[in-house]
Design a protein around this motif. Structure first.
Motif, mmCIF file in Angstrom:
data_model
loop_
_atom_site.group_PDB
_atom_site.id
_atom_site.type_symbol
_atom_site.label_atom_id
_atom_site.label_comp_id
_atom_site.label_asym_id
_atom_site.label_seq_id
_atom_site.Cartn_x
_atom_site.Cartn_y
_atom_site.Cartn_z
ATOM 1 N N GLY A 164 0.790 -1.221 0.000
ATOM 2 C CA GLY A 164 0.000 0.000 0.000
ATOM 3 C C GLY A 164 0.822 1.270 0.000
ATOM 4 N N LYS A 165 2.078 1.222 0.436
ATOM 5 C CA LYS A 165 2.914 2.416 0.495
ATOM 6 C C LYS A 165 3.520 2.715 -0.875
ATOM 7 C CE LYS A 165 5.325 3.586 3.949
ATOM 8 N NZ LYS A 165 6.356 3.721 4.999
ATOM 9 N N PRO A 166 4.028 3.925 -1.076
ATOM 10 C CA PRO A 166 4.701 4.222 -2.345
ATOM 11 C C PRO A 166 5.848 3.248 -2.599
ATOM 12 C CG PRO A 166 4.293 6.245 -1.120
ATOM 13 C CD PRO A 166 3.954 5.112 -0.191
ATOM 14 N N ILE A 209 -10.972 -8.241 -10.539
ATOM 15 C CA ILE A 209 -10.251 -9.423 -10.081
ATOM 16 C C ILE A 209 -8.798 -9.242 -10.469
ATOM 17 C CG2 ILE A 209 -9.986 -11.911 -10.393
ATOM 18 C CD1 ILE A 209 -12.993 -11.989 -11.019
ATOM 19 N N PRO A 210 -7.860 -9.366 -9.546
ATOM 20 C CA PRO A 210 -6.481 -8.993 -9.836
ATOM 21 C C PRO A 210 -5.724 -10.012 -10.682
ATOM 22 C CG PRO A 210 -6.641 -9.796 -7.592
ATOM 23 C CD PRO A 210 -8.037 -9.769 -8.139
ATOM 24 N N ARG A 211 -5.832 -9.887 -12.004
ATOM 25 C CA ARG A 211 -5.018 -10.705 -12.896
ATOM 26 C C ARG A 211 -3.592 -10.186 -12.945
ATOM 27 N NH1 ARG A 211 -7.985 -10.791 -18.466
ATOM 28 N NH2 ARG A 211 -8.617 -8.701 -17.848
ATOM 29 N N SER A 212 -3.396 -9.012 -12.409
ATOM 30 C CA SER A 212 -2.075 -8.390 -12.399
ATOM 31 C C SER A 212 -1.905 -7.651 -11.086
ATOM 32 C CB SER A 212 -1.972 -7.390 -13.559
ATOM 33 O OG SER A 212 -0.936 -6.468 -13.346
ATOM 34 N N PRO A 213 -0.670 -7.520 -10.589
ATOM 35 C CA PRO A 213 -0.449 -6.662 -9.425
ATOM 36 C C PRO A 213 -0.894 -5.237 -9.708
ATOM 37 C CG PRO A 213 1.483 -7.994 -9.892
ATOM 38 C CD PRO A 213 0.550 -8.166 -11.051
ATOM 39 N N GLY A 214 -1.409 -4.571 -8.680
ATOM 40 C CA GLY A 214 -1.694 -3.147 -8.806
ATOM 41 C C GLY A 214 -3.011 -2.794 -9.441
ATOM 42 N N VAL A 215 -3.981 -3.730 -9.513
ATOM 43 C CA VAL A 215 -5.251 -3.387 -10.137
ATOM 44 C C VAL A 215 -6.443 -3.511 -9.201
ATOM 45 C CG1 VAL A 215 -4.419 -4.091 -12.408
ATOM 46 C CG2 VAL A 215 -5.681 -5.721 -11.025
ATOM 47 N N VAL A 235 1.816 7.497 -14.862
ATOM 48 C CA VAL A 235 1.860 8.397 -13.707
ATOM 49 C C VAL A 235 0.462 8.594 -13.132
ATOM 50 C CG1 VAL A 235 2.312 10.772 -12.986
ATOM 51 C CG2 VAL A 235 3.953 9.581 -14.450
ATOM 52 N N MET A 236 -0.524 8.833 -14.000
ATOM 53 C CA MET A 236 -1.890 9.048 -13.514
ATOM 54 C C MET A 236 -2.480 7.792 -12.894
ATOM 55 S SD MET A 236 -3.102 11.998 -13.383
ATOM 56 C CE MET A 236 -4.780 11.450 -13.072
ATOM 57 N N ASN A 237 -2.124 6.632 -13.408
ATOM 58 C CA ASN A 237 -2.574 5.380 -12.795
ATOM 59 C C ASN A 237 -2.115 5.311 -11.348
ATOM 60 O OD1 ASN A 237 -1.472 2.342 -12.210
ATOM 61 N ND2 ASN A 237 -3.454 2.278 -13.253
ATOM 62 N N ARG A 238 -0.853 5.671 -11.098
ATOM 63 C CA ARG A 238 -0.328 5.631 -9.728
ATOM 64 C C ARG A 238 -0.932 6.734 -8.867
ATOM 65 N NH1 ARG A 238 1.459 2.234 -13.506
ATOM 66 N NH2 ARG A 238 3.139 0.864 -12.780
ATOM 67 N N LEU A 239 -1.072 7.930 -9.403
ATOM 68 C CA LEU A 239 -1.641 9.033 -8.635
ATOM 69 C C LEU A 239 -3.088 8.738 -8.239
ATOM 70 C CD1 LEU A 239 -0.322 12.223 -10.472
ATOM 71 C CD2 LEU A 239 0.193 11.529 -8.124
ATOM 72 N N SER A 240 -3.868 8.196 -9.174
ATOM 73 C CA SER A 240 -5.268 7.899 -8.891
ATOM 74 C C SER A 240 -5.395 6.865 -7.787
ATOM 75 C CB SER A 240 -5.960 7.408 -10.162
ATOM 76 O OG SER A 240 -7.301 7.065 -9.904
ATOM 77 N N LYS A 241 -4.557 5.828 -7.812
ATOM 78 C CA LYS A 241 -4.606 4.811 -6.771
ATOM 79 C C LYS A 241 -4.107 5.368 -5.439
ATOM 80 C CE LYS A 241 -4.611 0.623 -9.502
ATOM 81 N NZ LYS A 241 -5.909 0.210 -8.923
ATOM 82 N N ALA A 242 -3.089 6.222 -5.481
ATOM 83 C CA ALA A 242 -2.591 6.835 -4.248
ATOM 84 C C ALA A 242 -3.661 7.695 -3.597
ATOM 85 C CB ALA A 242 -1.349 7.672 -4.541
ATOM 86 N N ALA A 243 -4.505 8.322 -4.423
ATOM 87 C CA ALA A 243 -5.572 9.186 -3.920
ATOM 88 C C ALA A 243 -6.880 8.430 -3.723
ATOM 89 C CB ALA A 243 -5.797 10.347 -4.883
ATOM 90 N N GLU A 244 -6.849 7.100 -3.903
ATOM 91 C CA GLU A 244 -8.050 6.269 -3.789
ATOM 92 C C GLU A 244 -9.175 6.786 -4.674
ATOM 93 O OE1 GLU A 244 -8.614 4.102 0.167
ATOM 94 O OE2 GLU A 244 -7.936 6.081 0.818
ATOM 95 N N GLY A 245 -8.813 7.214 -5.892
ATOM 96 C CA GLY A 245 -9.800 7.636 -6.869
ATOM 97 C C GLY A 245 -10.314 9.052 -6.702
#
Length: 335
Positions: free
Chosen positions: A134-136, A208-214, A315-325
């Motif tokens: 969950g952390k950066p 369903i997590p077919r990949s890490p980070g989804v 970058v936006m994929n990571r930012l959106s997840k960091a901000a919980e959408g």
């Protein structure tokens, strides 16, 4: 150092090592006990599958059912490099690696230390990012040390990661490659190699997590975070208004911006993570900056967002997840 770390991996121990994307936490992917220790060290959910790292494509062949033609073309273009391919496996990997799925993510990292380690270990190495779940993600050895000191057996310091965000993940089991996670290889680059590449609808929500980070909250600092997408004066005004609101509520406020706007904001802390004219610089320093907010005790973070194209998509994929959408899109705004 490399030989000692390789021996650790072969004997079931955990070793953190640098890749060109972020630092990975490695374990022998054929050893169930070793793999389970990854989940324990990170506090990682058991249904979140792991990527397996190899020294080259030939080493991966003995653990997968086949490498589809599109996968081979992408591997030829981007391996070694920040690309993970989802393929069917033979069932010989530790069950925890695949989380019960018939497929597995495989990749060949480009970092010279990772290459040397994998070559000498001579085992498949499961390696998610070397941070508490969950952390950066960690882009420096000191990040790994802060998160996992006392939980792992070894750490190789290879300096700062080059790309700064994790690998791109693409499912190549079907007739058309399917992007599951944007990363260091862009959608545009892949389409130049194989033509059509589809984008998984799961990128837009819980899946369903077919990949890490989804599926789970990822990359997140401790403070509450918002992302604002816009341009020019409209972006600056909205960001400042939200920062002022946070300060009025008594929060310690941080603004995550770029070089272009670094002198436009007032907050307790204003941090930059690169330039809008250089997406690679933003990707490289994004996680460093999010971790810096934690070190400063920031409770309310307002971050500039980006149009989702090229490396800024990752970058936006990571930012959106960091901000919980929690993402605000201002539309075109001022240019």
């Amino acid at each position: 150092m490399i030989q000692e770390a390789a021996t650790m991996l072969r004997t079931g121990k955990l070793v953190a090592f640098p890749t060109e994307t972020v630092y990975g936490l490695g374990a022998n992917a054929a050893d169930e006990t070793a793999v389970q220790s990854i989940f324990t060290a990170k506090g990682r959910p058991a249904d979140n599958p792991l990527i397996v790292h190899f020294a080259d494509e030939a080493a991966a062949i003995g653990w997968i059912l086949e490498m589809p033609e599109n996968g081979h073309r992408l591997a030829s273009a981007f391996w070694p490099g920040p690309l993970t391919l989802i393929v069917e496996h033979l069932g010989t990997l530790a069950p925890a690696v695949t989380a019960g799925l018939p497929t597995v993510g495989v990749r060949v990292p480009a970092h010279p230390i990772a290459q040397a380690l994998l070559s000498q270990a001579r085992v498949p190495v499961a390696a998610p990012s070397a941070n508490r779940s969950g952390k950066p993600s960690p882009t420096q050895a000191e990040h790994v040390w802060k998160d996992l000191n006392g939980r792992i057996h070894g750490l190789i310091d290879g300096g700062h990661s080059g790309v700064g965000v994790e690998s791109t993940v693409v499912d190549v089991t079907g007739p058309v490659p399917l992007l599951l996670r944007p990363g260091g290889v862009t959608l545009e680059q892949m389409r130049q190699v194989v033509g059509s590449v589809a984008v998984d609808p799961g990128l837009q929500g819980v899946a369903i997590p077919r990949s890490p980070g989804v599926k789970y909250r990822h990359y997140a600092p401790q403070g509450e975070m918002w992302v604002v997408i816009g341009n020019g004066e409209a972006l600056v005004k909205k960001m400042q208004s939200m920062a002022d609101d946070g300060r009025a509520r008594g929060y310690t406020v941080g603004i995550l911006t770029t070089e272009e706007h670094r002198n436009r904001y007032r907050a307790d802390y204003v941090l930059t993570c690169g330039s809008r004219s250089n997406p690679a610089s933003v990707a490289r320093y994004l996680f460093d900056t999010l971790r810096r907010f934690d070190e400063l005790g920031v409770e309310w973070i307002i971050a500039e967002g980006f149009e989702e194209e090229g490396l800024f998509d990752s970058v936006m994929n990571r930012l959106s997840k960091a901000a919980e959408g929690q993402v605000i899109d201002l539309g075109e705004g001022d240019i």
